[in-house]
Scaffold this motif. Structure first.
Motif, PDB file in Angstrom:
ATOM      1  N   TYR A 289       0.843  -1.199   0.000  1.00 35.48           N
ATOM      2  CA  TYR A 289       0.000   0.000   0.000  1.00 35.48           C
ATOM      3  C   TYR A 289       0.870   1.237   0.000  1.00 35.48           C
ATOM      4  CZ  TYR A 289       0.862   0.281   5.084  1.00 35.48           C
ATOM      5  OH  TYR A 289       1.450   0.365   6.320  1.00 35.48           O
TER       6      TYR A 289
ATOM      7  N   ILE B 116      -6.664   2.837   7.157  1.00 32.60           N
ATOM      8  CA  ILE B 116      -6.901   2.797   5.718  1.00 32.60           C
ATOM      9  C   ILE B 116      -7.268   4.169   5.153  1.00 32.60           C
ATOM     10  CG2 ILE B 116      -9.354   2.211   5.866  1.00 32.60           C
ATOM     11  CD1 ILE B 116      -8.845   0.271   3.491  1.00 32.60           C
TER      12      ILE B 116
ATOM     13  N   LYS C 252      -9.121   0.297  -2.561  1.00 35.92           N
ATOM     14  CA  LYS C 252      -8.021   0.311  -1.591  1.00 35.92           C
ATOM     15  C   LYS C 252      -8.087  -0.843  -0.597  1.00 35.92           C
ATOM     16  CE  LYS C 252      -8.632   4.556  -0.252  1.00 35.92           C
ATOM     17  NZ  LYS C 252      -8.382   5.875   0.401  1.00 35.92           N
ATOM     18  N   HIS C 253      -8.980  -1.778  -0.816  1.00 36.86           N
ATOM     19  CA  HIS C 253      -8.963  -3.031  -0.071  1.00 36.86           C
ATOM     20  C   HIS C 253      -9.625  -4.098  -0.936  1.00 36.86           C
ATOM     21  CE1 HIS C 253     -13.283  -2.945   1.138  1.00 36.86           C
ATOM     22  NE2 HIS C 253     -13.097  -1.641   1.190  1.00 36.86           N
TER      23      HIS C 253
ATOM     24  N   LEU D 209      -7.192  -3.967   5.000  1.00 37.64           N
ATOM     25  CA  LEU D 209      -7.073  -4.103   3.546  1.00 37.64           C
ATOM     26  C   LEU D 209      -7.775  -5.352   3.032  1.00 37.64           C
ATOM     27  CD1 LEU D 209      -3.305  -3.107   3.120  1.00 37.64           C
ATOM     28  CD2 LEU D 209      -5.323  -1.644   2.903  1.00 37.64           C
TER      29      LEU D 209
END
Length: 265
Positions: free
Chosen positions: A32, A44, A70-71, A153
């Motif tokens: 990430y 996150i 993003k996850h 994530l």
């Protein structure tokens, strides 16, 4: 393209009743990148991008994928998330070059710093043909005990996702997906795979196209039970981690705590 949670028609009624054919195996890495000027990540909300890097066992090339939310999708919820192939390179370390620290100038804020990416997982993956669709499956080797990073994530110890590739010539809702200029320009052979459809099952040839867009659909946690496929993951530690050696991500420049302890950095 919508990415809401719903059960895929390809998933309905599916268990190991169809033959499974492994079409590619290799190493998988997760990383990430923090937001600009975010030197320390606490959750996150401070993550800019999630990368998935695929390194096939029988090929020197590597692929860097970007997951739009993003996850990863939750397998038990059968979520659908959009993503795209950001880069394909002949050398594994090339796909990691853009994951280092960068500085650039802006007209309004002066010099800005993009912190280096943090490795967040390492393991083994397989692309598996299952009936009329394809699965991306993986099993983690690091971290040994997933922590807060992996939970946020949605990087599970083991998971399977249906992966479907979007036709670059198909339209998309306003503001969704890549701009037309950034979408893959497919060779004729790959264009013919779609036969006019919006999506087709993924294979290595399509995933080797920069700018190709795809949808990941959460399918299951237990790969062997669902697909009768073993991923041959092995125990690893910080010293033997492939992500540092093969991708040449120096430990002194990329914090190791997210990978080895599951802790945010």
């Amino acid at each position: 393209m919508t990415t809401g949670t719903r059960r895929s028609p390809a998933y309905e009624g599916r268990r190991v009743t169809m033959a499974s054919d492994v079409i590619e195996r290799g190493d998988i890495y997760f990383a990430y990148r923090p937001r600009v000027e975010q030197e320390r990540v606490h959750g996150i909300g401070e993550v800019q991008r999630l990368f998935v890097i695929l390194q096939p066992s029988r090929d020197k090339r590597s692929r860097r994928l970007v997951i739009g939310r993003k996850h990863l999708p939750q397998p038990e919820e059968h979520e659908r998330f959009w993503g795209f192939v950001d880069e394909v390179a002949d050398r594994p370390e090339t796909v990691a070059e853009d994951l280092g620290r960068r500085r650039y100038d802006t007209q309004t804020r002066g010099e800005r710093t993009q912190p280096e990416a943090r490795p967040a997982g390492e393991g083994r993956y397989a692309l598996v043909r299952h009936g009329d669709h394809t699965h991306l499956t993986y099993e983690l080797e690091l971290p040994e005990q997933p922590g807060d990073v992996q939970e946020a994530l949605a990087i599970e110890p083991e998971a399977s996702y249906i992966i479907a590739v979007k036709n670059p010539e198909a339209g998309a809702p306003a503001g969704a997906g890549l701009p037309p200029a950034q979408r893959a320009d497919l060779p004729k052979r790959e264009r013919e795979r779609f036969e006019g459809r919006r999506f087709t099952d993924a294979d290595p040839g399509l995933l080797d196209q920069e700018g190709i867009e795809f949808v990941l659909i959460g399918a299951a946690h237990d790969v062997e039970e669902e697909l009768d496929v073993q991923l041959d993951a092995e125990a690893e530690d910080a010293e033997s981690a492939e992500i540092f050696r093969r991708l040449r991500m120096p430990r002194e420049k990329h914090p190791t705590e997210p990978l080895t302890k599951g802790e945010w950095r």
